[in-house]
Design an enzyme around this catalytic site. Structure first.
Site, PDB file in Angstrom:
ATOM      1  N   ALA A 108       0.234  -7.210   4.239  1.00 31.23           N
ATOM      2  CA  ALA A 108      -1.004  -6.482   3.940  1.00 31.23           C
ATOM      3  C   ALA A 108      -0.939  -4.979   4.170  1.00 31.23           C
ATOM      4  O   ALA A 108      -1.733  -4.239   3.576  1.00 31.23           O
ATOM      5  CB  ALA A 108      -2.142  -7.064   4.786  1.00 31.23           C
TER       6      ALA A 108
ATOM      7  N   GLY B 270      -4.655  -1.338   1.742  1.00 31.97           N
ATOM      8  CA  GLY B 270      -5.404  -0.985   0.529  1.00 31.97           C
ATOM      9  C   GLY B 270      -5.984  -2.197  -0.173  1.00 31.97           C
ATOM     10  O   GLY B 270      -7.135  -2.180  -0.628  1.00 31.97           O
ATOM     11  N   LYS B 271      -5.198  -3.274  -0.240  1.00 25.64           N
ATOM     12  CA  LYS B 271      -5.686  -4.475  -0.937  1.00 25.64           C
ATOM     13  C   LYS B 271      -6.639  -5.283  -0.045  1.00 25.64           C
ATOM     14  O   LYS B 271      -7.563  -5.915  -0.548  1.00 25.64           O
ATOM     15  CB  LYS B 271      -4.504  -5.314  -1.418  1.00 25.64           C
ATOM     16  CG  LYS B 271      -3.643  -4.566  -2.444  1.00 25.64           C
ATOM     17  CD  LYS B 271      -2.479  -5.381  -2.932  1.00 25.64           C
ATOM     18  CE  LYS B 271      -1.539  -4.540  -3.764  1.00 25.64           C
ATOM     19  NZ  LYS B 271      -0.743  -3.585  -2.939  1.00 25.64           N
TER      20      LYS B 271
ATOM     21  N   ASP C 151       0.893  -8.765   8.508  1.00 24.95           N
ATOM     22  CA  ASP C 151       2.091  -8.008   8.137  1.00 24.95           C
ATOM     23  C   ASP C 151       3.107  -8.140   9.262  1.00 24.95           C
ATOM     24  O   ASP C 151       2.732  -8.260  10.431  1.00 24.95           O
ATOM     25  CB  ASP C 151       1.758  -6.528   7.891  1.00 24.95           C
ATOM     26  CG  ASP C 151       2.824  -5.840   7.055  1.00 24.95           C
ATOM     27  OD1 ASP C 151       2.635  -5.729   5.823  1.00 24.95           O
ATOM     28  OD2 ASP C 151       3.860  -5.422   7.615  1.00 24.95           O
TER      29      ASP C 151
ATOM     30  N   ASP D 132       5.355 -13.038  10.581  1.00 24.62           N
ATOM     31  CA  ASP D 132       6.400 -13.170   9.565  1.00 24.62           C
ATOM     32  C   ASP D 132       5.920 -14.168   8.511  1.00 24.62           C
ATOM     33  O   ASP D 132       5.569 -15.309   8.843  1.00 24.62           O
ATOM     34  CB  ASP D 132       7.688 -13.667  10.244  1.00 24.62           C
ATOM     35  CG  ASP D 132       8.899 -13.647   9.325  1.00 24.62           C
ATOM     36  OD1 ASP D 132       8.741 -13.909   8.113  1.00 24.62           O
ATOM     37  OD2 ASP D 132      10.014 -13.379   9.818  1.00 24.62           O
TER      38      ASP D 132
ATOM     39  N   CYS E 109       5.787  -4.394  -6.530  1.00 26.72           N
ATOM     40  CA  CYS E 109       5.882  -3.112  -7.248  1.00 26.72           C
ATOM     41  C   CYS E 109       7.338  -2.911  -7.677  1.00 26.72           C
ATOM     42  O   CYS E 109       7.887  -1.825  -7.589  1.00 26.72           O
ATOM     43  CB  CYS E 109       5.355  -1.957  -6.398  1.00 26.72           C
ATOM     44  SG  CYS E 109       6.139  -1.805  -4.781  1.00 26.72           S
TER      45      CYS E 109
END
EC number: 2.1.1.176
Length: 429
Positions: A255, A259-260, A277, A303, A375
């Site tokens: 995460a 932003g998301k 995260d 994890d 991405c």
């Protein structure tokens, strides 16, 4: 008042840390910018980003201009010469000022005896510029990408690789996300107009606004109050496929920086969101984003391969997996990626993505939605990853994004001005 520092030497040392030590510019640059005036922050960023964007060209030129490369303790001088060449090629800084400041940088890095060498190389370039650039523009180095990445892009996109490379070498636009819990996009655009700035709505993503000219965040109407967030249009596209609803239990995995996570809560303010995260340091940015926007979510370090360690047997209505990836779709935004990534990283990343997908699938409710996003531009991390997952997972079904033979939706960098991004929407039968 901040002490006057030599920006060229600071840029050279930062670039050396990226290229020689594999450090990320996004970690190195902010502390350096704290040491200089606001006016100089922008120039320091331009020099670092610009040199990393055009590194292979500058390297090629130095090899032509110098009989022997600078090595060992003199290596920083190599990067200082790059900074000088970049200014002469790509900035409006008057050449005499660019030369003087770059040569003076030798003193700042404690190599004053090499001032004459630096001056000589840069002046030689000025004399031979036209013929050197003509030769460079006929070489493969003109694509400004490492050869391993160029080969992968050529194989994956035989018709489009040149436009992808071209987009990667451009400066990125600045995209914003309007917080719909505070303002409609149109009403915020009116406020932007009143502040003397122009923005344009994205055709497909309902919260996305592109600024005509990038601006500091503190100049944006309501930034501190959480009315708007900096986020690329393609990243905002995740919400189109996730479609979060109020009252649902939603997992945002991988995460950071949040932003998301905050976008989920803007779309569905009454959703119960768990943001996870592996990187504890980066999780501080998730907390910062939640605080600025006045939102609440459960945030945990964990994890993705071992979800039972951080969520027990919990099941989720929706999962957003923004998987760790090569980031080859955001090179224009982070040009250091070209020089930090290695060809051998790709199979390792694909294996990690596969393990996370398999582990987290059992925590999705029957009838639930998982959106897999990266991405990346590489099929091994995207369509091939999802194709293999569908083949080994009987209760997984692809929905709305591609076909079983060619699963997912791939955004190319620069298409509708967004970054390179991949999405696959999966439903649990």
């Amino acid at each position: 008042m901040k002490k006057q520092r030599n920006l060229r030497s600071m840029a050279a040392q930062a670039i050396e840390q990226v290229v020689e030590q594999g450090q990320s510019l996004s970690n190195i640059l902010p502390p350096l910018q704290q040491k200089v005036s606001d006016k100089d922050k922008a120039l320091l960023q331009e020099l670092c980003f610009g040199v990393l964007r055009t590194l292979s060209q500058l390297d090629w030129l130095i090899n032509k201009l110098m009989a022997r490369p600078m090595t060992g303790k003199q290596r920083t001088v190599h990067y200082l010469i790059m900074v000088g060449l970049y200014q002469l090629l790509y900035t409006r800084i008057p050449p005499h000022a660019a030369l003087a400041e770059t040569v003076e940088g030798a003193v700042a890095i404690k190599r004053p005896q090499l001032k004459g060498l630096i001056n000589g190389v840069l002046r030689q370039f000025q004399r031979q510029q036209d013929e050197l650039l003509a030769e460079f523009n006929a070489s493969d180095a003109r694509y400004l990408h490492p050869s391993w990445l160029l080969k992968r892009l050529q194989k994956a996109y035989p018709e489009q690789w040149q436009s992808i490379v071209e987009a990667n070498n451009q400066r990125p636009p600045m995209w914003l996300r309007v917080n719909r819990t505070h303002h409609s996009r149109d009403s915020w655009l009116a406020l932007l107009d009143e502040a003397g700035m122009k923005g344009f709505p994205h055709a497909d993503y309902p919260d996305a606004v592109q600024l005509e000219t990038p601006a500091p965040v503190h100049a944006l109407p309501g930034f501190e109050e959480g009315w708007v967030t900096v986020q690329d249009a393609s990243a905002q596209g995740c919400m189109t496929w996730l479609a979060p609803q109020n009252g649902e239990h939603i997992l945002d995995l991988c995460a950071a920086p949040g932003g998301k996570t905050t976008h989920i809560l803007e779309v569905a303010p009454e959703a119960q969101v768990l943001a996870v995260d592996i990187d504890e340091q980066r999780l501080s940015r998730v907390y910062d984003n939640l605080k600025r926007l006045g939102m609440k979510a459960t945030v945990k370090q964990g994890d993705g391969r071992y979800p039972s360690q951080w969520c027990g047997e919990q099941q989720f209505d929706r999962i957003l997996l923004d998987a760790p990836c090569s980031a080859t779709g955001v090179i224009r935004r982070h040009p250091d990626i070209k020089w930090l990534r290695r060809d051998r990283d790709i199979p390792e990343l694909a294996q990690l993505q596969s393990e996370i997908l398999d582990a987290i699938w059992s925590h999705l409710k029957s009838g639930g939605t998982l959106v897999y996003a990266t991405c990346s531009m590489l099929p091994e991390e995207n369509s091939l990853q999802i194709k293999a997952f569908l083949q080994r997972t009987a209760d997984a079904e692809l929905c709305e994004t591609g076909t079983p033979e060619q699963p997912g939706k791939q955004n190319l960098p620069g298409a509708e001005e967004g970054d390179g991004f991949f999405y696959a929407k999966l439903i649990k039968k």
